[in-house]
Design a protein around this motif. Structure first.
Motif, mmCIF file in Angstrom:
data_model
loop_
_atom_site.group_PDB
_atom_site.id
_atom_site.type_symbol
_atom_site.label_atom_id
_atom_site.label_comp_id
_atom_site.label_asym_id
_atom_site.label_seq_id
_atom_site.Cartn_x
_atom_site.Cartn_y
_atom_site.Cartn_z
ATOM 1 N N VAL A 125 0.919 -1.411 0.072
ATOM 2 C CA VAL A 125 0.019 0.002 0.093
ATOM 3 C C VAL A 125 1.058 1.232 0.038
ATOM 4 C CG1 VAL A 125 -1.554 1.132 1.264
ATOM 5 C CG2 VAL A 125 -1.884 -1.140 1.017
ATOM 6 N N PHE A 126 0.602 2.187 -1.087
ATOM 7 C CA PHE A 126 1.359 3.436 -0.953
ATOM 8 C C PHE A 126 0.362 4.637 -0.789
ATOM 9 C CE2 PHE A 126 3.675 0.206 -3.420
ATOM 10 C CZ PHE A 126 4.898 0.110 -2.987
ATOM 11 N N VAL A 127 0.839 5.702 -0.197
ATOM 12 C CA VAL A 127 0.019 6.739 0.049
ATOM 13 C C VAL A 127 -0.155 7.783 -1.230
ATOM 14 C CG1 VAL A 127 -0.444 8.659 1.642
ATOM 15 C CG2 VAL A 127 0.457 6.683 2.487
ATOM 16 N N ILE A 128 -1.201 8.155 -1.512
ATOM 17 C CA ILE A 128 -1.325 9.334 -2.421
ATOM 18 C C ILE A 128 -0.940 10.751 -2.026
ATOM 19 C CG2 ILE A 128 -3.201 10.507 -3.990
ATOM 20 C CD1 ILE A 128 -4.620 7.687 -3.887
ATOM 21 N N PRO A 129 -0.019 11.109 -2.798
ATOM 22 C CA PRO A 129 0.653 12.593 -2.273
ATOM 23 C C PRO A 129 -0.228 13.671 -2.748
ATOM 24 C CG PRO A 129 1.832 11.742 -4.131
ATOM 25 C CD PRO A 129 0.835 10.785 -3.790
ATOM 26 N N GLU A 130 -1.313 13.285 -3.642
ATOM 27 C CA GLU A 130 -1.907 14.458 -4.211
ATOM 28 C C GLU A 130 -3.105 14.792 -3.598
ATOM 29 O OE1 GLU A 130 -3.978 13.582 -8.072
ATOM 30 O OE2 GLU A 130 -3.136 15.158 -8.630
ATOM 31 N N ALA A 131 -3.467 16.115 -3.669
ATOM 32 C CA ALA A 131 -4.914 16.603 -2.864
ATOM 33 C C ALA A 131 -5.715 16.890 -4.181
ATOM 34 C CB ALA A 131 -4.555 17.880 -2.064
ATOM 35 N N PRO A 132 -6.941 16.338 -4.072
ATOM 36 C CA PRO A 132 -7.738 16.600 -5.190
ATOM 37 C C PRO A 132 -8.296 18.187 -5.140
ATOM 38 C CG PRO A 132 -9.139 15.459 -3.346
ATOM 39 C CD PRO A 132 -7.614 15.677 -3.026
ATOM 40 N N PRO B 229 -10.687 21.255 -4.480
ATOM 41 C CA PRO B 229 -11.893 21.395 -3.593
ATOM 42 C C PRO B 229 -12.961 21.274 -4.754
ATOM 43 C CG PRO B 229 -10.389 22.970 -3.109
ATOM 44 C CD PRO B 229 -9.739 22.363 -4.324
#
Lengths: 96, 372
Positions: free
Chosen positions: A6-13, A15
């Protein structure tokens, strides 16, 4: 053979926009057009051309042209308030 | 799969992929989650280790980063920090720097989106700089120290991935800058004859702070000949007083003067306090109107300085800052007769924030920060 992990997504969608949105309002027969110039050279020329293009497409009751004091900062509250009060839509442009 | 990893998957903030360096790098590059350099895969395990140095829930936003206004949650910041190669103990400074640059007065939206080539420069002061081995000496702006390199890179990755500063769409910088890969230093307080930046800005000497500036890369000031304070200052002023910077037309941007320790020692020896240095620079860096093109004078300078032009005509001069106090002065680097000028974005003052625990008390170090 490698297993999965499992790898963490570094991006923010981006708003999600909330509220009615402009499409909820019936467009007026004539629009009061606002122009926000970012104060860089040529923005005025570009916006003047855009105003003529808009006039060719829709009925324009009035044009309010305002200019930011400086390009690098957001438009001050007074300018935004005036546009909110006095126009139906705003065209803004940056021109370098 | 660990309980933490399961939790992340259920919240939609993680993905499953083959646990292979190349696979993860290809995937993240393809999705645009990279600065172009290889990344350390942000596995749930590595991110969890980073979050051990966080003082808040992993999904509680620290700030919103423009221009996308993405929420900078600890989990996302930790992922970017892992990707950059950070040690977990760097994490409190990364969160602090993000908080500082998201203060409204810093105008990060403008700094991220402008055609100018600025990047947030992080200057660390106080005991935490020694604790984390942040380079303040020889080659501080250059390679070689893990803390400088990876803290700066983590910030850049967060600005890209959370803030959406994608080159060519939301980051419209004409040139970009090498400083957009990583830009983090500590002030060389041990070799400074003056009060350090954070003390000058009202923080206790034993507090640890991060200051951020919307900065260009450093321009070197070579002066091996001057042996007096005023001589060095004259050479510095001569380098600063140029037409093409943002500072000359957008006052309020904290143009940054970086004195090498040897230059600083000479200037201070001759009786110049930091305030004296700033006054000297304000007076001696004003650029004559005659140095600007006719068009530039007509379209910009006359509008910007109508009173000066009315009074002095073409003998008018344009200041590099709105006041002497706007100049930021730090001491940095190793031995050598050099200083540096760092022009800034203009109109956006540097912001300084102190490392604090959640109860608001100062934390002088990361160890202190973690103390319950």
């Amino acid at each position: 053979m490698s297993q999965s992990a499992v790898f963490v997504i570094p991006e923010a969608p981006a708003p999600v926009q909330v509220g009615e949105g402009p499409q909820a309002k019936k467009p007026p027969r004539q629009i009061r057009l606002g122009i926000l110039d970012n104060s860089k050279g040529n923005a005025d020329h570009l916006l003047a051309m855009i105003v003529e293009m808009v006039k060719a497409e829709v009925q324009v009751a009035s044009v309010l042209s305002l200019r930011k004091p400086t390009a690098g900062l957001p438009a001050p509250a007074e300018i935004l308030d005036q546009l909110t009060r006095e126009v139906d839509c705003v065209v803004t442009a940056m021109a370098d | 799969m660990s309980a933490f990893a399961q939790q992340l998957m259920s919240k939609g903030v993680a993905l499953e992929a083959r646990d292979d360096f190349q696979t993860v790098n290809d995937l993240y590059l393809e999705r645009g989650w990279s600065d172009g350099l290889p990344i350390v895969p942000p596995s749930a395990e590595r991110v969890e280790q980073m979050l051990a140095y966080c003082d808040r829930p992993w999904d509680e936003p620290v700030a919103k980063i423009p221009p996308r206004w993405g929420e900078a949650t600890p989990i996302r910041l930790a992922a970017n920090a892992v990707m950059a190669g950070c040690l977990p103990e760097y994490f409190p400074l990364i969160m602090l720097a993000i908080e500082a640059m998201c203060e409204e007065s810093f105008n990060l939206y403008g700094i991220q989106a402008t055609t100018h080539q600025c990047a947030p420069l992080i200057v660390v002061n106080g005991p935490v700089a020694r604790e984390l081995d942040i380079n303040a000496g020889h080659n501080a702006f250059g390679p070689g120290r893990r803390s400088n390199a990876t803290i700066g890179r983590a910030i850049r990755l967060a600005l890209l991935n959370i803030g959406g500063a994608t080159p060519g769409s939301c980051d419209m910088s004409t040139f970009g800058s090498p400083a957009k890969y990583s830009y983090c230093v500590a002030e060389n307080e041990a070799l400074s004859p003056w009060e350090p930046l954070h003390v000058e800005r009202g923080f206790p000497a034993d507090s640890s702070t991060v200051s951020v500036f919307g900065a260009e890369g450093p321009h070197n000031i070579n002066d091996h000949e001057s042996v007096s304070g005023v001589g060095i200052l004259k050479m510095v002023a001569g380098t600063v007083a140029i037409t093409g910077t943002n500072n000359v037309t957008l006052p309020g941007g904290d143009p940054l003067i970086v004195f090498g320790p040897e230059h600083a020692a000479t200037v201070a020896r001759d009786g110049f306090s930091k305030a004296d240095v700033k006054r000297y620079l304000y007076e001696h860096t004003q650029v004559p109107f005659t140095h600007f093109s006719d068009e530039y004078i007509e379209r910009r300078m006359k509008t910007l300085y109508p009173e000066r032009f009315a009074r002095d005509g073409m003998n008018a001069r344009a200041p590099m800052a709105g006041s002497p106090e706007e100049f930021a002065v730090i001491v940095l680097g190793g031995s050598g007769k050099h200083s540096a000028f760092i022009p800034t974005f203009g109109h956006t003052p540097g912001v300084t924030r102190a490392l604090k625990r959640r109860d608001g008390s100062y934390a002088s170090s990361v160890k202190d920060f973690l103390r319950k």
